[in-house]
Design an enzyme around this catalytic site. Structure first.
Site, mmCIF file in Angstrom:
data_model
loop_
_atom_site.group_PDB
_atom_site.id
_atom_site.type_symbol
_atom_site.label_atom_id
_atom_site.label_comp_id
_atom_site.label_asym_id
_atom_site.label_seq_id
_atom_site.Cartn_x
_atom_site.Cartn_y
_atom_site.Cartn_z
ATOM 1 N N GLU A 51 0.294 10.912 1.881
ATOM 2 C CA GLU A 51 0.741 9.910 0.903
ATOM 3 C C GLU A 51 1.628 10.563 -0.151
ATOM 4 O OE1 GLU A 51 0.826 6.699 1.774
ATOM 5 O OE2 GLU A 51 -1.356 6.787 1.978
ATOM 6 N N SER A 90 11.723 -18.984 3.074
ATOM 7 C CA SER A 90 10.448 -18.334 3.388
ATOM 8 C C SER A 90 9.336 -19.364 3.392
ATOM 9 C CB SER A 90 10.148 -17.255 2.345
ATOM 10 O OG SER A 90 8.790 -16.859 2.440
ATOM 11 N N GLY A 146 1.863 -7.819 -1.341
ATOM 12 C CA GLY A 146 1.447 -7.070 -2.533
ATOM 13 C C GLY A 146 0.190 -6.258 -2.312
ATOM 14 N N GLY A 148 0.044 -3.369 -0.490
ATOM 15 C CA GLY A 148 0.329 -1.992 -0.109
ATOM 16 C C GLY A 148 0.343 -1.799 1.401
ATOM 17 N N SER A 150 2.986 -2.815 3.309
ATOM 18 C CA SER A 150 4.396 -2.837 3.724
ATOM 19 C C SER A 150 4.894 -4.200 4.145
ATOM 20 C CB SER A 150 4.653 -1.839 4.855
ATOM 21 O OG SER A 150 4.588 -0.550 4.381
ATOM 22 N N SER A 151 4.549 -5.229 3.378
ATOM 23 C CA SER A 151 5.158 -6.530 3.673
ATOM 24 C C SER A 151 6.674 -6.451 3.471
ATOM 25 C CB SER A 151 4.544 -7.623 2.800
ATOM 26 O OG SER A 151 4.690 -7.313 1.428
ATOM 27 N N ASP A 200 7.533 3.569 5.519
ATOM 28 C CA ASP A 200 7.174 2.217 5.938
ATOM 29 C C ASP A 200 8.152 1.695 6.993
ATOM 30 O OD1 ASP A 200 5.501 2.722 3.816
ATOM 31 O OD2 ASP A 200 6.537 1.368 2.448
HETATM 32 C C1 GLA Z 1 5.092 3.359 -0.515
HETATM 33 C C2 GLA Z 1 6.507 3.743 -0.154
HETATM 34 C C3 GLA Z 1 6.527 4.831 0.896
HETATM 35 C C4 GLA Z 1 5.634 5.991 0.523
HETATM 36 C C5 GLA Z 1 4.264 5.502 0.062
HETATM 37 C C6 GLA Z 1 3.405 6.609 -0.463
HETATM 38 O O1 GLA Z 1 4.464 2.773 0.581
HETATM 39 O O2 GLA Z 1 7.199 2.620 0.320
HETATM 40 O O3 GLA Z 1 7.845 5.249 1.110
HETATM 41 O O4 GLA Z 1 6.222 6.805 -0.444
HETATM 42 O O5 GLA Z 1 4.380 4.508 -0.934
HETATM 43 O O6 GLA Z 1 3.070 7.496 0.558
#
Ligand code: GLA
Length: 416
Positions: A51, A90, A146, A148, A150-151, A200
């Site tokens: 991360e 949307s 929202g 975390g 990756s929407s 992501d």
């Molecule tokens: C978000 C960002 C990624 C990455 C993570 C942390 O998801 O979009 O690029 O930096 O945080 O690992």
């Protein structure tokens, strides 16, 4: 069946792809009174470990979720037509109406809100030399927003594969997909204004079902690492804490800036060049004019130790020892909480409660400051761990969390 009626766990199921395609198609017909050319979709992701390493030239190890964003799409003008228009809607924002812009006006600083993530990809592909025309698109998604997960990348990548096919860009093979990744990153960084790394988008476009994606951010090379939890009697529980994270705000950018400044100070291109064995020496050489040196030292220590944890995690997977990765997940969480300071009370409670209820390991996943945590659990303990986390949230006075089960699913593709 919940065994604790007072704190039942709420589950967020993924849509079957055919259902997602039908929903997007129906919404497209309603919006445009026309048939789409097709439906393309792309997944959200969870990161197993690694991360805040992607913008440091490091390693990360995401898997794609079965939860996807669906884009019903129709090409409306020939490539590079002067009158090319982009129209977007949307299903998640039914009251927002139709968003519309001349394609020529889609560029950094000109698009606000979610359309930046979609239309921005067209701009970035055009900047990369591809001929793009006008298009209509309607989006529907079961990727929690929202959370975390990756929407944003799911939206960018679904639009990217739609544009690739609709305008014949020829980017379907993996080398092409790396170009699509780069375009999606530019859309997010430059049009949407979120200074994220590339994990992501790489996951959503390049991962494979049944595998984790070992991404090397130094050169964007990837390795597909077999990841079959079910065979080991395990499952990956995702806790959406409902503590909304916002990557466009200052904290993520501040971490990135601090790492880049530290790398410059140490005379390296990225913190990837700091080997774990020379970490103490590197830390001793750091000074910082912008924040206490001790803080910057902890940021660097997180990045260097986290990259090493990815290597150990992958070595365990390669050795068929997925049951042994828990302590690395725990150490990753502690490092993100204490050294990198990107956790949140909800994430810490989720992780602690999951571990107390028997999880083999648990950690926050994604950018942090809210969002989601993951816990590695015995298949038979999924419900009990989820209920324990839901109870701990109730006891702490937090909003009820939601739960997903993550299986390594497939990358972006045409769905219908
Ligand atoms: C978000 C960002 C990624 C990455 C993570 C942390 O998801 O979009 O690029 O930096 O945080 O690992």
């Amino acid at each position: 069946m919940s065994r604790h009626a007072a704190t039942p766990a709420t589950w967020v199921d993924a849509w079957e792809p055919a259902i997602g395609a039908e929903r997007a198609t129906a919404a497209f017909r309603t919006r445009f009174d026309a048939e789409p050319d097709g439906v393309w979709s792309a997944p959200g992701r969870v990161n197993l470990i690694g991360e805040h390493t992607d913008y440091n030239g490091g390693l990360c190890l995401p898997i794609d979720l079965p939860h996807r964003t669906y884009v019903a799409f129709r090409r409306t003008t020939a490539v590079a037509a002067d009158d090319a228009v982009v129209r977007l809607a949307s299903a998640q924002e039914p009251d927002a109406g139709l968003w519309s812009s001349a394609l020529a006006d889609v560029r950094p600083g000109r698009v606000q809100g979610w359309p930046a993530y979609a239309a921005g990809v067209a701009w970035a592909l055009a900047e990369d030399g591809h001929a793009i025309g006008g298009f209509d698109a309607v989006v529907d998604s079961c990727v929690p927003y929202g959370a975390g997960l990756s929407s944003s990348a799911a939206l960018e990548c679904a639009v990217a594969v739609a544009l690739d096919e609709a305008f014949g860009l020829g980017l379907a093979a993996d080398a092409g997909r790396a170009r699509l990744v780069a375009a999606c990153i530019r859309a997010e960084n430059e049009v949407a204004g979120a200074p994220t790394g590339g994990m992501d988008q790489s996951s959503s476009l390049r991962a494979q079902a049944g595998h984790a994606l070992l991404l090397d951010s130094l050169d964007q090379s990837v390795r597909h690492v077999p990841f079959d939890l079910a065979a080991a009697g395990l499952a990956l529980l995702v806790v959406d804490t409902k503590a909304e994270h916002q990557l466009a705000d200052g904290q993520y950018a501040a971490r990135r800036t601090a790492c880049e400044a530290a790398a410059r100070h140490l005379g390296v291109a990225t913190l990837r060049e700091i080997a774990p064995k020379s970490l103490d020496d590197a830390l001793a050489r750091i000074t910082d004019d912008d924040q206490p040196t001790e803080v910057t030292q902890r940021r660097v220590r997180h990045v260097v130790t986290e990259i090493a944890r990815v290597e150990r995690f992958v070595a365990l997977l390669d050795a068929g020892r997925v049951r042994d990765v828990g302590p690395l997940m725990d150490a990753s969480h502690a490092s993100l909480r204490d050294d990198y300071e990107v956790s949140a009370p909800e994430l810490d409670v989720a992780v602690d409660a999951a571990r107390s209820a028997g999880a083999l390991g648990a950690r926050m996943t994604g950018g942090g400051f809210g969002g989601s945590a993951i816990a590695l659990v015995e298949v038979g303990a999924i419900d009990a761990v989820a209920e324990a986390v839901a109870r701990a949230f109730a006891d702490a006075g937090f909003h009820p969390p939601a739960f997903l089960v993550a299986e390594a699913a497939a990358a972006a593709a045409r769905t219908a």
